[in-house]
Scaffold this motif. Sequence first.
Motif, PDB file in Angstrom:
ATOM      1  N   PRO A   1      38.432  19.639  24.804  1.00 42.89           N
ATOM      2  CA  PRO A   1      37.257  19.241  24.025  1.00 42.89           C
ATOM      3  C   PRO A   1      36.993  17.736  23.960  1.00 42.89           C
ATOM      4  CG  PRO A   1      39.023  19.909  22.560  1.00 42.89           C
ATOM      5  CD  PRO A   1      39.486  20.215  23.970  1.00 42.89           C
ATOM      6  N   VAL A   2      37.966  16.900  24.256  1.00 44.25           N
ATOM      7  CA  VAL A   2      37.775  15.453  24.110  1.00 44.25           C
ATOM      8  C   VAL A   2      36.699  14.899  25.038  1.00 44.25           C
ATOM      9  CG1 VAL A   2      38.883  13.190  24.369  1.00 44.25           C
ATOM     10  CG2 VAL A   2      39.992  14.986  23.029  1.00 44.25           C
ATOM     11  N   PRO A   3      36.710  15.186  26.335  1.00 37.23           N
ATOM     12  CA  PRO A   3      35.641  14.630  27.182  1.00 37.23           C
ATOM     13  C   PRO A   3      34.242  15.058  26.731  1.00 37.23           C
ATOM     14  CG  PRO A   3      37.414  15.486  28.544  1.00 37.23           C
ATOM     15  CD  PRO A   3      37.696  15.911  27.128  1.00 37.23           C
ATOM     16  N   CYS A   4      34.113  16.287  26.307  1.00 38.69           N
ATOM     17  CA  CYS A   4      32.821  16.776  25.827  1.00 38.69           C
ATOM     18  C   CYS A   4      32.417  16.031  24.557  1.00 38.69           C
ATOM     19  CB  CYS A   4      32.905  18.275  25.568  1.00 38.69           C
ATOM     20  SG  CYS A   4      31.338  19.021  25.105  1.00 38.69           S
ATOM     21  N   GLY A   5      33.353  15.824  23.655  1.00 34.21           N
ATOM     22  CA  GLY A   5      33.068  15.106  22.415  1.00 34.21           C
ATOM     23  C   GLY A   5      32.667  13.671  22.659  1.00 34.21           C
ATOM     24  N   VAL A   6      33.318  13.023  23.609  1.00 32.21           N
ATOM     25  CA  VAL A   6      32.971  11.636  23.944  1.00 32.21           C
ATOM     26  C   VAL A   6      31.556  11.574  24.509  1.00 32.21           C
ATOM     27  CG1 VAL A   6      33.526   9.681  25.463  1.00 32.21           C
ATOM     28  CG2 VAL A   6      35.356  10.860  24.211  1.00 32.21           C
ATOM     29  N   ARG A   7      31.221  12.507  25.379  1.00 29.10           N
ATOM     30  CA  ARG A   7      29.859  12.539  25.931  1.00 29.10           C
ATOM     31  C   ARG A   7      28.829  12.785  24.826  1.00 29.10           C
ATOM     32  NH1 ARG A   7      32.475  15.229  30.054  1.00 29.10           N
ATOM     33  NH2 ARG A   7      31.824  17.271  29.275  1.00 29.10           N
ATOM     34  N   ALA A   8      29.141  13.683  23.887  1.00 28.96           N
ATOM     35  CA  ALA A   8      28.217  13.975  22.782  1.00 28.96           C
ATOM     36  C   ALA A   8      28.040  12.748  21.890  1.00 28.96           C
ATOM     37  CB  ALA A   8      28.716  15.165  21.966  1.00 28.96           C
ATOM     38  N   LEU A   9      29.132  12.038  21.604  1.00 33.37           N
ATOM     39  CA  LEU A   9      29.046  10.825  20.794  1.00 33.37           C
ATOM     40  C   LEU A   9      28.196   9.771  21.507  1.00 33.37           C
ATOM     41  CD1 LEU A   9      29.882   9.195  18.311  1.00 33.37           C
ATOM     42  CD2 LEU A   9      31.978   8.572  19.526  1.00 33.37           C
ATOM     43  N   SER A  10      28.406   9.619  22.800  1.00 33.47           N
ATOM     44  CA  SER A  10      27.622   8.660  23.574  1.00 33.47           C
ATOM     45  C   SER A  10      26.143   9.016  23.544  1.00 33.47           C
ATOM     46  CB  SER A  10      28.131   8.627  25.020  1.00 33.47           C
ATOM     47  OG  SER A  10      27.384   7.717  25.782  1.00 33.47           O
ATOM     48  N   ALA A  11      25.835  10.282  23.699  1.00 32.21           N
ATOM     49  CA  ALA A  11      24.440  10.719  23.660  1.00 32.21           C
ATOM     50  C   ALA A  11      23.831  10.474  22.282  1.00 32.21           C
ATOM     51  CB  ALA A  11      24.335  12.196  24.029  1.00 32.21           C
ATOM     52  N   SER A  12      24.610  10.699  21.233  1.00 30.95           N
ATOM     53  CA  SER A  12      24.110  10.459  19.871  1.00 30.95           C
ATOM     54  C   SER A  12      23.810   8.980  19.646  1.00 30.95           C
ATOM     55  CB  SER A  12      25.125  10.943  18.835  1.00 30.95           C
ATOM     56  OG  SER A  12      25.257  12.338  18.872  1.00 30.95           O
ATOM     57  N   VAL A  13      24.693   8.123  20.108  1.00 27.84           N
ATOM     58  CA  VAL A  13      24.482   6.681  19.955  1.00 27.84           C
ATOM     59  C   VAL A  13      23.264   6.251  20.765  1.00 27.84           C
ATOM     60  CG1 VAL A  13      25.464   4.397  20.432  1.00 27.84           C
ATOM     61  CG2 VAL A  13      26.873   6.162  19.361  1.00 27.84           C
ATOM     62  N   SER A  14      23.116   6.777  21.961  1.00 21.98           N
ATOM     63  CA  SER A  14      21.937   6.452  22.776  1.00 21.98           C
ATOM     64  C   SER A  14      20.655   6.876  22.073  1.00 21.98           C
ATOM     65  CB  SER A  14      22.023   7.129  24.148  1.00 21.98           C
ATOM     66  OG  SER A  14      23.076   6.567  24.888  1.00 21.98           O
ATOM     67  N   ALA A  15      20.664   8.055  21.482  1.00 21.74           N
ATOM     68  CA  ALA A  15      19.482   8.537  20.773  1.00 21.74           C
ATOM     69  C   ALA A  15      19.174   7.656  19.558  1.00 21.74           C
ATOM     70  CB  ALA A  15      19.672   9.991  20.344  1.00 21.74           C
ATOM     71  N   LEU A  16      20.203   7.236  18.833  1.00 17.87           N
ATOM     72  CA  LEU A  16      19.992   6.348  17.688  1.00 17.87           C
ATOM     73  C   LEU A  16      19.429   5.004  18.115  1.00 17.87           C
ATOM     74  CD1 LEU A  16      23.062   6.816  15.329  1.00 17.87           C
ATOM     75  CD2 LEU A  16      20.664   7.266  14.818  1.00 17.87           C
ATOM     76  N   ALA A  17      19.908   4.494  19.222  1.00 18.91           N
ATOM     77  CA  ALA A  17      19.463   3.179  19.700  1.00 18.91           C
ATOM     78  C   ALA A  17      17.984   3.169  20.049  1.00 18.91           C
ATOM     79  CB  ALA A  17      20.300   2.751  20.905  1.00 18.91           C
ATOM     80  N   GLU A  18      17.435   4.324  20.327  1.00 12.32           N
ATOM     81  CA  GLU A  18      16.009   4.425  20.648  1.00 12.32           C
ATOM     82  C   GLU A  18      15.131   4.486  19.405  1.00 12.32           C
ATOM     83  OE1 GLU A  18      15.655   7.813  23.201  1.00 12.32           O
ATOM     84  OE2 GLU A  18      16.876   6.899  24.775  1.00 12.32           O
ATOM     85  N   ARG A  19      15.723   4.640  18.243  1.00 13.00           N
ATOM     86  CA  ARG A  19      14.953   4.771  17.001  1.00 13.00           C
ATOM     87  C   ARG A  19      14.568   3.386  16.471  1.00 13.00           C
ATOM     88  NH1 ARG A  19      13.796  10.117  15.764  1.00 13.00           N
ATOM     89  NH2 ARG A  19      13.070   9.130  13.872  1.00 13.00           N
ATOM     90  N   PRO A  20      13.342   3.214  16.011  1.00 15.55           N
ATOM     91  CA  PRO A  20      12.944   1.923  15.437  1.00 15.55           C
ATOM     92  C   PRO A  20      13.604   1.703  14.076  1.00 15.55           C
ATOM     93  CG  PRO A  20      11.172   3.532  15.240  1.00 15.55           C
ATOM     94  CD  PRO A  20      12.259   4.190  16.042  1.00 15.55           C
ATOM     95  N   LEU A  21      13.854   0.461  13.761  1.00 11.77           N
ATOM     96  CA  LEU A  21      14.530   0.110  12.509  1.00 11.77           C
ATOM     97  C   LEU A  21      13.579  -0.419  11.440  1.00 11.77           C
ATOM     98  CD1 LEU A  21      17.627  -1.697  14.055  1.00 11.77           C
ATOM     99  CD2 LEU A  21      17.465   0.679  13.298  1.00 11.77           C
ATOM    100  N   PHE A  22      12.312  -0.569  11.755  1.00 12.28           N
ATOM    101  CA  PHE A  22      11.383  -1.240  10.845  1.00 12.28           C
ATOM    102  C   PHE A  22      11.278  -0.574   9.472  1.00 12.28           C
ATOM    103  CE2 PHE A  22       8.707   1.752  13.173  1.00 12.28           C
ATOM    104  CZ  PHE A  22       7.965   2.346  12.148  1.00 12.28           C
ATOM    105  N   ALA A  23      11.546   0.699   9.356  1.00 17.40           N
ATOM    106  CA  ALA A  23      11.388   1.389   8.075  1.00 17.40           C
ATOM    107  C   ALA A  23      12.622   1.280   7.177  1.00 17.40           C
ATOM    108  CB  ALA A  23      11.045   2.862   8.305  1.00 17.40           C
ATOM    109  N   LEU A  24      13.690   0.661   7.662  1.00 20.38           N
ATOM    110  CA  LEU A  24      14.904   0.533   6.851  1.00 20.38           C
ATOM    111  C   LEU A  24      14.739  -0.601   5.846  1.00 20.38           C
ATOM    112  CD1 LEU A  24      17.770   0.842   9.498  1.00 20.38           C
ATOM    113  CD2 LEU A  24      16.888   2.618   7.981  1.00 20.38           C
ATOM    114  N   ASP A  25      15.004  -0.310   4.580  1.00 22.26           N
ATOM    115  CA  ASP A  25      14.974  -1.379   3.585  1.00 22.26           C
ATOM    116  C   ASP A  25      16.302  -2.141   3.634  1.00 22.26           C
ATOM    117  OD1 ASP A  25      16.869   0.175   2.244  1.00 22.26           O
ATOM    118  OD2 ASP A  25      15.458   0.887   0.730  1.00 22.26           O
ATOM    119  N   ALA A  26      16.427  -3.189   2.832  1.00 26.93           N
ATOM    120  CA  ALA A  26      17.610  -4.053   2.878  1.00 26.93           C
ATOM    121  C   ALA A  26      18.883  -3.283   2.517  1.00 26.93           C
ATOM    122  CB  ALA A  26      17.431  -5.253   1.945  1.00 26.93           C
TER     123      ALA A  26
END
Length: 162
Positions: free
Chosen positions: A12-37
């Motif tokens: 399960p480790v290689p699959c989990g690492v790939r899933a974590l990488s995909a999650s981080v990539s998806a987050l990086a595509e999200r805009p941050l402008f709506a986040l308050d301080a």
Amino acid sequence: MATDKDTTTGHPVPCGVRALSASVSALAERPLFALDAATTRDTIQSLAVLEAKVASFRLAALAHAEEVQVGAETGCTSTGVWAANATRSQKNVSAAQVRLATALETRWTKVRDALAAGSMNAEQVRVVVNALEDLPDDLDAGLVTQAAEALVGSPSSSTPPS
């Protein structure tokens, strides 16, 4: 149907690492402008904890790589050389990371656990382990343990309150 195991190794480790990488990539595509301080502060602190946990897992994988001599099949002279080639990093840096990883797994487990919990960051761990490794060899084992506990528990090695 999705699986939590790698299709080539069944682990399960290689699959989990790939899933974590995909999650981080998806987050990086999200805009941050709506986040308050406040949310931005919390997010940055949470990312620091995540970075520490990923660093801990990476070091554990490097220690395992050293244990199984992962570079031997490719003719590499050491795990550090293999890791440098595999990760496009400097050989001296990779060699130092393998030494740190091995030290965390074999001797400085309290420091390793603090990194895995996110209560220390990778740079703090490197400094603490170097300091502990520099202690005299003939120092009483109890004092060495106390030193490790003090350095792991010191306020400068704690994560900021959320």
